[in-house]
Design a protein around this motif. Structure first.
Motif, PDB file in Angstrom:
ATOM      1  N   THR A  97      14.810 -11.031  26.707  1.00  0.00           N
ATOM      2  CA  THR A  97      14.069  -9.626  26.685  1.00  0.00           C
ATOM      3  C   THR A  97      13.202  -9.857  28.041  1.00  0.00           C
ATOM      4  OG1 THR A  97      13.585 -10.008  24.608  1.00  0.00           O
ATOM      5  CG2 THR A  97      12.160  -8.096  25.452  1.00  0.00           C
ATOM      6  N   VAL A  98      13.131  -8.855  29.144  1.00  0.00           N
ATOM      7  CA  VAL A  98      12.797  -7.633  30.402  1.00  0.00           C
ATOM      8  C   VAL A  98      12.233  -7.046  29.548  1.00  0.00           C
ATOM      9  CG1 VAL A  98      14.189  -9.691  31.933  1.00  0.00           C
ATOM     10  CG2 VAL A  98      15.248  -7.177  30.515  1.00  0.00           C
ATOM     11  N   GLY A  99      11.253  -6.976  30.530  1.00  0.00           N
ATOM     12  CA  GLY A  99      10.737  -5.334  31.236  1.00  0.00           C
ATOM     13  C   GLY A  99       9.085  -5.068  31.560  1.00  0.00           C
ATOM     14  N   HIS A 100       8.622  -4.058  30.877  1.00  0.00           N
ATOM     15  CA  HIS A 100       7.073  -4.488  31.433  1.00  0.00           C
ATOM     16  C   HIS A 100       6.315  -3.584  30.381  1.00  0.00           C
ATOM     17  CE1 HIS A 100       8.089  -0.249  32.061  1.00  0.00           C
ATOM     18  NE2 HIS A 100       9.300  -0.364  32.727  1.00  0.00           N
ATOM     19  N   LEU A 106      16.156  -6.109  25.913  1.00  0.00           N
ATOM     20  CA  LEU A 106      16.794  -7.228  24.805  1.00  0.00           C
ATOM     21  C   LEU A 106      18.410  -6.912  25.236  1.00  0.00           C
ATOM     22  CD1 LEU A 106      16.103  -9.380  22.524  1.00  0.00           C
ATOM     23  CD2 LEU A 106      16.613  -7.676  20.783  1.00  0.00           C
ATOM     24  N   ALA A 107      18.759  -8.076  25.862  1.00  0.00           N
ATOM     25  CA  ALA A 107      20.083  -8.449  26.502  1.00  0.00           C
ATOM     26  C   ALA A 107      20.308  -9.558  24.867  1.00  0.00           C
ATOM     27  CB  ALA A 107      19.757  -8.747  27.657  1.00  0.00           C
ATOM     28  N   ILE A 108      21.508  -9.687  24.578  1.00  0.00           N
ATOM     29  CA  ILE A 108      22.148 -10.581  24.175  1.00  0.00           C
ATOM     30  C   ILE A 108      23.602 -10.442  24.464  1.00  0.00           C
ATOM     31  CG2 ILE A 108      22.539 -11.226  21.387  1.00  0.00           C
ATOM     32  CD1 ILE A 108      21.311  -8.853  20.567  1.00  0.00           C
ATOM     33  N   SER A 109      24.060 -11.813  24.654  1.00  0.00           N
ATOM     34  CA  SER A 109      25.244 -11.707  24.897  1.00  0.00           C
ATOM     35  C   SER A 109      26.454 -12.547  23.607  1.00  0.00           C
ATOM     36  CB  SER A 109      25.365 -13.893  25.287  1.00  0.00           C
ATOM     37  OG  SER A 109      25.461 -14.536  23.777  1.00  0.00           O
ATOM     38  N   GLU A 128      12.098 -13.130  20.257  1.00  0.00           N
ATOM     39  CA  GLU A 128      12.016 -11.773  21.505  1.00  0.00           C
ATOM     40  C   GLU A 128      10.630 -11.270  20.780  1.00  0.00           C
ATOM     41  OE1 GLU A 128      13.055 -13.178  23.878  1.00  0.00           O
ATOM     42  OE2 GLU A 128      14.081 -14.195  22.960  1.00  0.00           O
ATOM     43  N   VAL A 129      10.644 -10.268  19.525  1.00  0.00           N
ATOM     44  CA  VAL A 129       9.721  -9.182  19.461  1.00  0.00           C
ATOM     45  C   VAL A 129       8.230 -10.097  19.604  1.00  0.00           C
ATOM     46  CG1 VAL A 129       8.455  -7.944  17.422  1.00  0.00           C
ATOM     47  CG2 VAL A 129      10.884  -7.726  17.865  1.00  0.00           C
ATOM     48  N   GLY A 130       8.552 -11.857  19.024  1.00  0.00           N
ATOM     49  CA  GLY A 130       7.107 -11.975  19.439  1.00  0.00           C
ATOM     50  C   GLY A 130       6.093 -12.252  20.787  1.00  0.00           C
ATOM     51  N   HIS A 131       7.570 -12.599  21.876  1.00  0.00           N
ATOM     52  CA  HIS A 131       7.209 -12.570  23.086  1.00  0.00           C
ATOM     53  C   HIS A 131       6.358 -11.022  23.628  1.00  0.00           C
ATOM     54  CE1 HIS A 131       7.820 -15.972  24.732  1.00  0.00           C
ATOM     55  NE2 HIS A 131       9.507 -15.832  24.302  1.00  0.00           N
ATOM     56  N   HIS A 243      15.526 -18.138  36.042  1.00  0.00           N
ATOM     57  CA  HIS A 243      15.390 -17.557  34.725  1.00  0.00           C
ATOM     58  C   HIS A 243      15.547 -17.890  32.835  1.00  0.00           C
ATOM     59  CE1 HIS A 243      17.592 -14.572  36.648  1.00  0.00           C
ATOM     60  NE2 HIS A 243      16.777 -14.478  37.248  1.00  0.00           N
ATOM     61  N   PHE A 244      15.729 -19.676  33.241  1.00  0.00           N
ATOM     62  CA  PHE A 244      15.173 -20.213  32.300  1.00  0.00           C
ATOM     63  C   PHE A 244      13.776 -19.897  31.124  1.00  0.00           C
ATOM     64  CE2 PHE A 244      18.617 -24.375  33.920  1.00  0.00           C
ATOM     65  CZ  PHE A 244      19.151 -23.490  33.722  1.00  0.00           C
ATOM     66  N   HIS A 245      13.401 -19.999  30.985  1.00  0.00           N
ATOM     67  CA  HIS A 245      12.401 -19.708  30.925  1.00  0.00           C
ATOM     68  C   HIS A 245      12.242 -18.362  29.686  1.00  0.00           C
ATOM     69  CE1 HIS A 245      11.364 -16.836  34.168  1.00  0.00           C
ATOM     70  NE2 HIS A 245       9.854 -16.530  33.103  1.00  0.00           N
ATOM     71  N   LEU A 246      12.980 -17.602  30.154  1.00  0.00           N
ATOM     72  CA  LEU A 246      13.418 -16.113  29.509  1.00  0.00           C
ATOM     73  C   LEU A 246      14.234 -16.196  28.253  1.00  0.00           C
ATOM     74  CD1 LEU A 246      14.962 -13.617  32.491  1.00  0.00           C
ATOM     75  CD2 LEU A 246      12.204 -13.775  31.468  1.00  0.00           C
ATOM     76  N   PHE A 247      15.201 -17.157  27.986  1.00  0.00           N
ATOM     77  CA  PHE A 247      15.392 -17.172  26.964  1.00  0.00           C
ATOM     78  C   PHE A 247      14.651 -18.374  26.164  1.00  0.00           C
ATOM     79  CE2 PHE A 247      18.231 -16.883  30.713  1.00  0.00           C
ATOM     80  CZ  PHE A 247      19.615 -16.359  30.251  1.00  0.00           C
ATOM     81  N   SER A 248      16.027 -17.449  24.950  1.00  0.00           N
ATOM     82  CA  SER A 248      14.944 -18.725  23.432  1.00  0.00           C
ATOM     83  C   SER A 248      15.087 -20.435  22.977  1.00  0.00           C
ATOM     84  CB  SER A 248      15.558 -17.863  21.633  1.00  0.00           C
ATOM     85  OG  SER A 248      16.239 -17.930  22.241  1.00  0.00           O
TER      86      SER A 248
END
Length: 421
Positions: A97-100, A106-109, A128-131, A243-248
């Motif tokens: 998840t990215v944004g402000h 929310l990006a899903i492969s 991701e909603v938790g973040h 970017h590794f810290h972005l992923f679940s």
């Protein structure tokens, strides 16, 4: 005259110092304004940059109505605005998840959409909603933009060497330039990421996910599956370590001659600890159908590689000091020992403090807790011997005191007997 004290005279020195002060203040104000504008630009545009990096495309609501329905329900429970959904091509199942503060994405492969069903996707989206609920997304995205940009520098160095006529990517010279550039880029990128304490953020997002779904078993099994499945997939160069810290979960197992540096980006909790924490929210047995033996992605993060990466980075930074000394010498047209020595001392001290902070934060959970055999021999054995000697000494003193007291009593009895007789 200036400073003469004559009424009506002009104090030139005061006017000059006052003018310089105003110029300095204006310069600081301009720098502060430019810095704020740059920060605002990065903050609001970094999400688009990260999504563009992975070629993410927006999924319309009519394309995946069930996915949007699940996400909107989770967001409603959490009391946050639901993010827009994007997808990107990748054989590695991943989500981020990215944004402000005002807008998130929310990006899903594509592989994750193919592999998992409704329950698994709901559990990961709840994470991701938790973040979003914990207000992690804006800062995580800003950090990802900066760290990702820094980690793009090694590829830039390799292409520069190739354009300079040093051959192709697999030739020795471009690989060498890329290796040194990676050693220099990794510490600042890793430090930026670990300042945010990503492990703690992941555990807190897991807690929110469990509260939203009320199904800790699904989240635990999905995370365990991902950690064991991802290392079996081919390596993708698209994933940027910044970017590794972005992923679940851990993104992938990195192989090759640069894999030694990836240990610096250990941004997720141990899988065993994480699964145990998730399952502790229910009465479900922690050992049933969950393999906790693999606490990390096999070969992904390694303490030896972490130490070696720090050592190589230190050597690379010190090699750059040689370039600085040569440049200063040419500028002065002479080797000034005092100037060069001062530069070397200040530079070395700064590098040691910088790498020390990176080392401390990148191993915040203290994976080096178990003592090495050398430490056991050099430190623990003498301590144990000292304790043993102290114990024996105290026993000896106690025995002597008891013996002396007993002897004094015996002598007193003998004296009384002699007096009565």
């Amino acid at each position: 005259m200036a400073g003469s004290g004559i009424p009506g005279s002009f104090d030139f020195s005061s006017a000059l110092s006052g003018g310089l002060t105003i110029e300095i203040i204006l310069f600081i104000v301009v720098i502060a304004i430019l810095g704020f504008i740059l920060y605002a630009y990065i903050y609001f545009s970094s999400s688009k940059r990260v999504l563009k990096w992975y070629g993410a495309k927006k999924i319309q609501k009519n394309e995946k109505p069930l996915l949007y329905s699940l996400l909107e329900d989770l967001a409603s429970k959490a009391g946050v605005k639901p993010p827009e959904i994007y997808s990107f091509e990748s054989s590695i199942p991943s989500m981020f998840t990215v944004g402000h503060a005002s807008k998130t994405s929310l990006a899903i492969s594509t592989s994750m959409l193919e592999i998992f069903g409704e329950l698994e996707l709901e559990a990961l989206m709840a994470h991701e909603v938790g973040h979003i609920k914990n207000k992690d997304v804006g800062k995580n995205t800003f950090t990802a933009f900066l760290a990702g940009t820094i980690m793009s520098f090694p590829n830039f160095a390799m292409w520069c060497s190739m354009l300079s006529g040093f051959g192709q990517p697999e030739d020795p010279a471009p690989k060498f330039f890329r290796y040194i550039a990676t050693a220099i880029a990794v510490p600042p990128a890793a430090l930026l990421i670990h300042l945010r304490n990503p492990m703690k953020r992941e555990l807190e997002a897991d807690e929110v996910a469990v509260n939203l779904t009320e199904n800790p078993r699904v989240l635990a099994k999905t995370i365990e599956y991902l950690e064991n499945y991802i290392p079996l997939q081919p390596v993708s160069t698209r994933f940027n370590p910044g970017h590794f810290h972005l992923f679940s979960t851990h993104t992938q197992q990195v192989r090759g001659y640069l894999s030694i540096f990836i240990s610096m980006f250990d941004t997720h909790p141990e899988t065993g600890d994480r699964v145990a924490r998730i399952l502790s929210h229910s009465t479900y047995s922690k050992n049933d159908n969950i393999d906790n033996k693999r606490s990390r992605v096999p070969g992904f993060f390694d303490v030896k590689n972490w130490r070696l990466a720090l050592g190589i980075s230190f050597v690379s930074y010190m090699a750059f000091l040689f370039v600085i000394i040569v440049g200063v010498t040419f500028a002065l047209k002479d080797f000034n020992f005092l100037v060069n020595g001062g530069i070397a001392a200040a530079y070395t001290g700064t590098v040691l403090l910088f790498l020390g902070a990176t080392a401390k934060l990148s191993r915040r959970r203290i994976y080096l807790r178990s003592p090495s055999p050398t430490r056991k021999r050099v430190f623990l054995n003498p301590v144990q011997a000292f304790k043993h000697l102290m114990k024996r000494g105290l026993t000896f003193i106690h025995f002597n005191r008891s013996h002396i007291a007993h002897k004094e009593k015996s002598d007193a009895k003998e004296e009384k007997k002699s007096e009565t007789s």
